[in-house]
Design an enzyme around this catalytic site. Sequence first.
Site, mmCIF file in Angstrom:
data_model
loop_
_atom_site.group_PDB
_atom_site.id
_atom_site.type_symbol
_atom_site.label_atom_id
_atom_site.label_comp_id
_atom_site.label_asym_id
_atom_site.label_seq_id
_atom_site.Cartn_x
_atom_site.Cartn_y
_atom_site.Cartn_z
ATOM 1 N N ARG A 46 34.449 19.292 -17.044
ATOM 2 C CA ARG A 46 33.696 19.542 -15.801
ATOM 3 C C ARG A 46 32.430 18.687 -15.763
ATOM 4 N NH1 ARG A 46 30.227 23.626 -15.107
ATOM 5 N NH2 ARG A 46 31.369 24.980 -16.535
ATOM 6 N N TYR A 98 34.651 16.598 12.093
ATOM 7 C CA TYR A 98 35.831 17.119 11.405
ATOM 8 C C TYR A 98 35.810 18.652 11.434
ATOM 9 C CZ TYR A 98 39.315 17.918 7.825
ATOM 10 O OH TYR A 98 40.426 18.347 7.142
ATOM 11 N N ASP A 170 30.086 10.465 6.983
ATOM 12 C CA ASP A 170 31.489 10.633 6.588
ATOM 13 C C ASP A 170 32.208 9.353 7.017
ATOM 14 O OD1 ASP A 170 34.216 11.220 6.483
ATOM 15 O OD2 ASP A 170 33.945 13.318 7.073
ATOM 16 N N LYS A 195 42.784 10.464 2.124
ATOM 17 C CA LYS A 195 43.277 9.633 3.206
ATOM 18 C C LYS A 195 43.529 8.206 2.693
ATOM 19 C CE LYS A 195 42.464 13.520 5.189
ATOM 20 N NZ LYS A 195 41.237 13.849 5.915
#
Length: 379
Positions: A46, A98, A170, A195
């Site tokens: 992590r 979005y 973004d 994407k």
Amino acid sequence: MEINSTLLHGYEVFGKYTGSSSIPIYQCSTFAQKSLEEHPEYMYSRFGNPTRHALEEGVAAVEGGRHAYAFGSGMAAISACLLLFGKGDHVVLCKSIYGGTFQLAEEIMKRFGIDTTFVDETDLHAWESAIRPNTKALYLETPSNPLLNVTDIRGVVAVAKRHGLLTIADNTFMTPLFQRPLDMGVDLVIESATKFFNGHSDVVAGMVITNDDDLAEQIYLQQKAIGGILGPQDSWLIMRGMKTMGLRMEQSARSALQIAEVLEKNKAVKALHYPGLPSHPGYELHRSQATCGGAVLSFELKDRDTVNRFAKALHLPILAVSLGGVESILSFPAAMSHACMSPEERAEQGVTDGLLRLSVGVENTEDLIDDLTRALNSL
Ligand SMILES: *Cc1c(COP(=O)(O)O)cnc(C)c1O
């Protein structure tokens, strides 16, 4: 180095110890230490994992940033940025946004006492007049989803700088291959790597990229303490996808422009939105900040029934949520990406029941045009 070479050579692409032609997948949660006194580079996945680090270095190189952090989704990356703020703070965001980011603002940020205002992103005065004494950041997305509205990146950055605010962008629709927000003064760039970065519709991932060392530290703390990290296997897959990102995006964008030109002339298409066409109201502005119109376009048919019949008549694009894959993807925003909004909120954004979004893949351009034209002419 030109970007297509950076994608293959601009970061640690090969295994350090064996010269393996791809970075190994360090599938581990922890790392054995040689002694109690040692402070090893890697302790716990992590906090840091070599495969994830290789991806982070690669994305930073491609985006033109000094630091990048990989998250388990684009939304985790967006949350890491927007939860930098706290009780009493205010953030101004673009109205055409979005769906998941809208939900985060409305349902989660509110609970933490972070206030938001949504503005018409195409109006620089609207951005500036929404600023209050407690405003901390301006958040933009250009071209927007799904209507491809264009926001003036340099203009918003100038407003933010005048008021001492951060700018967050973004950049998922364009990626650094077509648009480079960090070079235009944006502080934090977000990519849904689900994407175009990955490009194969088989991973969900997100990135935050910055040139600011202090912001980088804060984002790293979010990654570590909130814990929305990207796993080693998925990190490796994104790196694998990045190698062909230049080729994929060039082909998809070239097809998208040709498809947009054909669809715009079809009688069944009431409106077409593509920032690479001179008829788009944001065309000149987009051209001043991006190198092409990208691989995503949207268009309007008569109504929901027509949309249904059109989707059924198509053979090539898959009917699905998401974008940026090698396969063309047709989405119906009203019931997919924007389903979490009320019909009133959707209407406010111009997301009608006749609106479709097409993410153009790497299929043969003529085959795509034939398929779309045949389906439209059958309506
Ligand atoms: C898909 C998408 C997101 C969310 O990314 P996930 O990886 O699905 O969490 C955010 N912004 C834009 C513009 C997107 O297209």
